[in-house]
Design a protein around this motif. Structure first.
Motif, PDB file in Angstrom:
ATOM      1  N   LYS A  56      91.248 -50.210-104.693  1.00  0.00           N
ATOM      2  CA  LYS A  56      92.259 -50.080-105.736  1.00  0.00           C
ATOM      3  C   LYS A  56      92.933 -48.706-105.637  1.00  0.00           C
ATOM      4  O   LYS A  56      92.262 -47.672-105.668  1.00  0.00           O
ATOM      5  CB  LYS A  56      91.637 -50.255-107.109  1.00  0.00           C
ATOM      6  CG  LYS A  56      92.667 -50.173-108.244  1.00  0.00           C
ATOM      7  CD  LYS A  56      92.018 -50.166-109.619  1.00  0.00           C
ATOM      8  CE  LYS A  56      91.400 -51.498-109.943  1.00  0.00           C
ATOM      9  NZ  LYS A  56      90.909 -51.549-111.357  1.00  0.00           N
ATOM     10  N   TYR A  82      95.700 -54.401-110.629  1.00  0.00           N
ATOM     11  CA  TYR A  82      94.896 -55.580-110.365  1.00  0.00           C
ATOM     12  C   TYR A  82      95.233 -56.154-108.987  1.00  0.00           C
ATOM     13  O   TYR A  82      96.317 -55.939-108.430  1.00  0.00           O
ATOM     14  CB  TYR A  82      95.121 -56.649-111.442  1.00  0.00           C
ATOM     15  CG  TYR A  82      96.589 -56.949-111.725  1.00  0.00           C
ATOM     16  CD1 TYR A  82      97.230 -58.018-111.112  1.00  0.00           C
ATOM     17  CD2 TYR A  82      97.320 -56.140-112.587  1.00  0.00           C
ATOM     18  CE1 TYR A  82      98.567 -58.280-111.365  1.00  0.00           C
ATOM     19  CE2 TYR A  82      98.642 -56.391-112.852  1.00  0.00           C
ATOM     20  CZ  TYR A  82      99.272 -57.462-112.238  1.00  0.00           C
ATOM     21  OH  TYR A  82     100.605 -57.713-112.484  1.00  0.00           O
ATOM     22  N   LYS A  83      94.272 -56.882-108.446  1.00  0.00           N
ATOM     23  CA  LYS A  83      94.428 -57.516-107.145  1.00  0.00           C
ATOM     24  C   LYS A  83      95.405 -58.679-107.263  1.00  0.00           C
ATOM     25  O   LYS A  83      95.356 -59.462-108.220  1.00  0.00           O
ATOM     26  CB  LYS A  83      93.067 -58.025-106.665  1.00  0.00           C
ATOM     27  CG  LYS A  83      93.039 -58.510-105.240  1.00  0.00           C
ATOM     28  CD  LYS A  83      93.058 -57.370-104.235  1.00  0.00           C
ATOM     29  CE  LYS A  83      92.914 -57.885-102.804  1.00  0.00           C
ATOM     30  NZ  LYS A  83      93.034 -56.812-101.818  1.00  0.00           N
ATOM     31  N   TYR A  88      97.834 -55.244-104.124  1.00  0.00           N
ATOM     32  CA  TYR A  88      97.623 -54.947-105.539  1.00  0.00           C
ATOM     33  C   TYR A  88      98.957 -54.967-106.267  1.00  0.00           C
ATOM     34  O   TYR A  88     100.032 -54.827-105.652  1.00  0.00           O
ATOM     35  CB  TYR A  88      96.964 -53.583-105.719  1.00  0.00           C
ATOM     36  CG  TYR A  88      95.463 -53.599-105.531  1.00  0.00           C
ATOM     37  CD1 TYR A  88      94.607 -53.719-106.616  1.00  0.00           C
ATOM     38  CD2 TYR A  88      94.906 -53.491-104.266  1.00  0.00           C
ATOM     39  CE1 TYR A  88      93.229 -53.733-106.445  1.00  0.00           C
ATOM     40  CE2 TYR A  88      93.534 -53.501-104.085  1.00  0.00           C
ATOM     41  CZ  TYR A  88      92.699 -53.622-105.187  1.00  0.00           C
ATOM     42  OH  TYR A  88      91.342 -53.642-105.014  1.00  0.00           O
TER      43      TYR A  88
END
Length: 372
Positions: A56, A82-83, A88
């Protein structure tokens, strides 16, 4: 807004080249056009990164402001990272602090023609109020990087890291920095001891004792409440202040990092993560043209302002001036295909409300770039 010591991070990608580091952390940068009617004020905007990150990344944003003096001070808040697929994405809101009862905030669509209307003048006369407007930031410049260090050949260096804080500075805490940028360590040291300021050692590998520093609050584990009109009750902004290199060897090689609630009176009572970049150098590396380092904005501290002029006049005066970005002798002929992107962060805590760093526009002159 006052005289502000800032760090800038100026990037332009040349066509047909790749800017991935061979073995270092992955990084990505770009500019997103926001097409939602009210920008990111009423609802979260999603920005999807282009690179494939292995971990991240930390996210850094560049707020903007118009130079008409009626744009209410605001900032950009990263709501989540967030993925998404192989990469991301992150959410962002444009947020406003809680304002004085003497200031009315209205939407942008009521700005045009409203200032001269009898209705607005009657409000100002009857209620002694002033009107500022929520003007959406239509272009959001971002830089994303995994934690670690990137060596840009022999010309530059970028380190990305993070730390946690759980206390904030406010308007009652002493200003420990002078207008010349020197630090009053007699005022600073007690704030460090109280946990309101964190000292960060500049890592080895930096050639300069005075690199640039950029800070951004990352998504909070305890999300703050943002109203439907963008007002954030738990308002804090980050700061990253360079140690003074002319005040003895014991003070060399440090940055001082924290968050500031200014005049909102918000008291922080939980952990907040601050992502920060330490940057230096300029040049061309693997198709990436870059200029990184410290700069200084004009001084607007000396005006004897009254009423709404305390807010609007300094902003207009700051926007009328330009700040020289050293090392920014870019190839401007390619700017239409490859926009020049700027990220900056305040390196001072001067002014009535702690000051801030916002982007207005860039101009070029004799092959150099100037930011205001």
């Amino acid at each position: 807004m006052s005289k502000i010591f800032v760090s800038f991070f100026t990037l332009m990608m040349l066509m047909g080249t790749a800017y991935a580091s061979d073995d270092g952390p992955v990084f990505d940068f770009g500019q997103s056009d926001i097409s939602q009617p009210n920008g990111c004020i009423n609802n979260e905007c999603e920005i999807v990164l282009n690179k494939e990150f292995t971990t991240k990344p930390l996210i850094f944003l560049m707020p903007t402001i118009t130079d008409n003096g009626r744009d209410a001070p605001s900032s950009l808040k990263i709501t989540r990272i967030y993925k998404k697929g192989n990469t991301y994405a992150f959410g962002v809101r444009q947020v406003y602090p809680t304002v004085s009862s003497s200031i009315r905030l209205e939407n942008e669509d009521s700005l045009w023609g409203a200032w001269s209307s009898w209705k607005t003048k009657w409000h100002h006369f009857k209620d002694k109020t002033y009107t500022l407007y929520r003007i959406p930031m239509r272009k959001i410049t971002y830089f994303a990087m995994e934690k670690g260090t990137i060596a840009l050949g022999n010309n530059g260096r970028i380190t990305a890291a993070e730390l946690k804080v759980n206390k904030q500075l406010d308007a009652k805490d002493p200003k420990f920095q002078t207008n010349k940028g020197d630090i009053d360590y007699g005022k600073l040291d007690p704030l460090i001891n109280k946990g309101k300021v964190t000292r960060v050692t500049i890592p080895s590998g930096f050639k300069s004792k005075k690199p640039g520093g950029i800070a951004e609050i990352q998504p909070r584990n305890k999300p703050s409440v943002i109203s439907s009109t963008g007002t954030e009750s738990e308002w804090i902004t980050p700061f990253i202040i360079r140690g003074s290199i002319n005040q003895g060897a014991n003070n060399d090689g440090y940055f001082y990092v924290g968050v500031d609630s200014s005049e909102t009176k918000y008291v922080l009572n939980h952990d907040v993560t601050i992502g920060y970049l330490l940057v230096e150098g300029s040049g061309l590396y693997k198709g990436l043209q870059f200029a990184l380092g410290p700069a200084e904005t004009p001084n607007t501290l000396d005006g004897d302002y009254k009423g709404i002029d305390k807010i609007t006049k300094p902003i207009k005066e700051q926007c009328a001036g330009f700040t020289d970005l050293k090392g920014s002798d870019f190839d401007f002929s390619a700017q239409s295909e490859n926009p020049i992107l700027v990220i900056a962060s305040k390196n001072s805590r001067l002014g009535l409300t702690g000051a801030g760093s916002v982007y207005v526009k860039i101009r070029k002159s004799r092959g150099k770039m100037f930011l205001r």
